[in-house]
Enzyme design. Sequence first.
Site, PDB file in Angstrom:
ATOM      1  N   HIS A  24       0.758  -0.958   0.255  1.00 33.04           N
ATOM      2  CA  HIS A  24      -0.195   0.161  -0.292  1.00 33.04           C
ATOM      3  C   HIS A  24       0.704   1.160  -0.357  1.00 33.04           C
ATOM      4  O   HIS A  24       0.502   2.278   0.914  1.00 33.04           O
ATOM      5  CB  HIS A  24      -0.759   0.019   1.135  1.00 33.04           C
ATOM      6  N   HIS A  80     -12.437  -7.836  -6.340  1.00 36.13           N
ATOM      7  CA  HIS A  80     -12.082  -6.513  -5.800  1.00 36.13           C
ATOM      8  C   HIS A  80     -10.661  -5.613  -6.438  1.00 36.13           C
ATOM      9  O   HIS A  80     -10.590  -6.395  -7.862  1.00 36.13           O
ATOM     10  CB  HIS A  80     -11.955  -6.559  -4.426  1.00 36.13           C
ATOM     11  N   GLU A  82      -8.558  -3.697  -6.915  1.00 36.52           N
ATOM     12  CA  GLU A  82      -7.467  -3.416  -6.107  1.00 36.52           C
ATOM     13  C   GLU A  82      -6.475  -3.719  -6.964  1.00 36.52           C
ATOM     14  O   GLU A  82      -6.483  -4.905  -7.234  1.00 36.52           O
ATOM     15  CB  GLU A  82      -7.168  -3.807  -4.846  1.00 36.52           C
ATOM     16  N   ASP A  84      -2.837  -5.271  -6.825  1.00 39.33           N
ATOM     17  CA  ASP A  84      -2.758  -6.803  -6.330  1.00 39.33           C
ATOM     18  C   ASP A  84      -3.591  -8.369  -6.326  1.00 39.33           C
ATOM     19  O   ASP A  84      -3.485  -9.592  -6.613  1.00 39.33           O
ATOM     20  CB  ASP A  84      -2.459  -6.560  -4.296  1.00 39.33           C
ATOM     21  N   HIS A 146     -12.669  -3.756   1.109  1.00 39.98           N
ATOM     22  CA  HIS A 146     -12.599  -2.106   2.122  1.00 39.98           C
ATOM     23  C   HIS A 146     -11.916  -1.567   1.436  1.00 39.98           C
ATOM     24  O   HIS A 146     -12.097  -0.139   1.777  1.00 39.98           O
ATOM     25  CB  HIS A 146     -10.707  -2.463   2.817  1.00 39.98           C
ATOM     26  N   ASP A 165     -10.059  -9.627   0.239  1.00 38.61           N
ATOM     27  CA  ASP A 165      -9.482  -8.775   1.815  1.00 38.61           C
ATOM     28  C   ASP A 165      -9.320  -9.018   2.907  1.00 38.61           C
ATOM     29  O   ASP A 165      -8.496  -9.261   3.747  1.00 38.61           O
ATOM     30  CB  ASP A 165      -9.509  -7.271   1.590  1.00 38.61           C
ATOM     31  N   TYR A 193      -2.877  -7.337   9.996  1.00 39.83           N
ATOM     32  CA  TYR A 193      -3.408  -6.693   9.170  1.00 39.83           C
ATOM     33  C   TYR A 193      -5.798  -6.204   9.481  1.00 39.83           C
ATOM     34  O   TYR A 193      -5.133  -5.207   9.147  1.00 39.83           O
ATOM     35  CB  TYR A 193      -4.101  -8.267   8.465  1.00 39.83           C
ATOM     36  N   HIS A 226      -5.094 -12.966   0.531  1.00 42.17           N
ATOM     37  CA  HIS A 226      -3.830 -13.363   0.825  1.00 42.17           C
ATOM     38  C   HIS A 226      -4.010 -14.038   2.280  1.00 42.17           C
ATOM     39  O   HIS A 226      -4.245 -13.865   2.665  1.00 42.17           O
ATOM     40  CB  HIS A 226      -3.528 -11.685   1.685  1.00 42.17           C
TER      41      HIS A 226
HETATM   42 FE1  FEO Z   1      -7.768  -4.162  -1.273  1.00 42.29          FE
HETATM   43 FE2  FEO Z   1      -5.574  -6.619  -1.561  1.00 42.29          FE
HETATM   44  O1  FEO Z   1      -6.710  -5.487  -2.590  1.00 42.29           O
END
Ligand code: FEO
Length: 397
Positions: A24, A80, A82, A84, A146, A165, A193, A226
Amino acid sequence: MNKIEVVKNVYSVGVVDWNIRNFHGYTYTTNRGSSYNAYLIIDKKIALIDTVLGSFSNELIERIKEIIDPSKIDYIIANHVETDHSGALPEIMKLANNAKLVGTAKCKEGLFRHYYTNWDFQTVKTGDEISLGEKTLKFIEAPMIHWPDSMFTYIPEDKLLLPNDAFGQHIASTEKFDDEIDNCLLMEEAAKYYANILIPYSQVILKKIDEIVKSGIDIKIIAPSHGIIWRKDPMKIVNSYIQWAKGLPLKKDVIVIYETMWGATEKMATMILEGVKASGIEGKLYNISVTDRTEIIKDVLNSKGLIMGSSTHDNNILPNIAGFLDFIKGLRIKNRIGTSFGSFGWSGESVKIIENTLKESGIEVVLPPISAKYTPSEDDLKNCFEFGKQFAEKLKG
Ligand code: FEO
């Protein structure tokens, strides 16, 4: 490569990022690396749940190819936006050229604003389903867990929740499941996390867990995007999320966090901690200038008492503690008590500035601050010891 089957015909095809140390944009130190988990479902129709960071596209494609030709993929579920999790989409979509992308309306908008490509997209909302044959994909919107686009996918036939996430941890590991890895390490990383990513969304998380419980969804496995998959005891992480989201500290202990110019505030910090210990309360001490903020936040998540100190500098507090306090304010953490301390030369504003920021952060200030001029005298240090004891007594109460 090893094929990892999460449940029958659901394969883990994501990648392990052994070397990532900052996440991030350097807001999160990932000392144990991470993984970008993606899941391939083999049924009459083929579905890929999420992808990986763009730089790992080839590895994802290789893992998929070991199981199936990517051109046979029918659906790619984007839980999601994002990068990643979506970064490999451009490469995957070239191969899976008949696949439909599936996600929320916000996901569609977000993906377009990242990749400026008009992929075939099916918008879904909570309650929508896609049948793959034997298995069903059920979708649960999860905005602000998130990002606004976030979504969970659930497979009722396997009681398998794929929440992207949520419930993740930044761990790089050859092991994939919670029954294969040291659970202290796992919970430590899960807490880190939550503390660094999810605390501001605690109310949303509580509502979402309540909604899922009330809907009667039965969860046997949680496979996040993750880290490690929860199959031994998925409720352990769900219950931890409830506790963290309610702001209930796990421990009645104290963390002393400070920044010092010439060591005077540090001497005070050490004596305050001695006082805390003398009252039978566990404590930890962190010099914010030398300790990773990501780690300290994890302890803030679990600890009830915060004592924060800074030397006065230019009628203000020192910059590292100022940054940390600003971060704490953004977390809107609840059910904590605190106080402040610090040394000064002539004006002595630091303790009041910290006290006010603690109050603005929602932390209950239970003891007036303590200060010492220049180098603390023996009496000053005795007072710091007593101060620590008094704070510990407030904590017990
Ligand atoms: Fe909100 Fe693992 O990205």
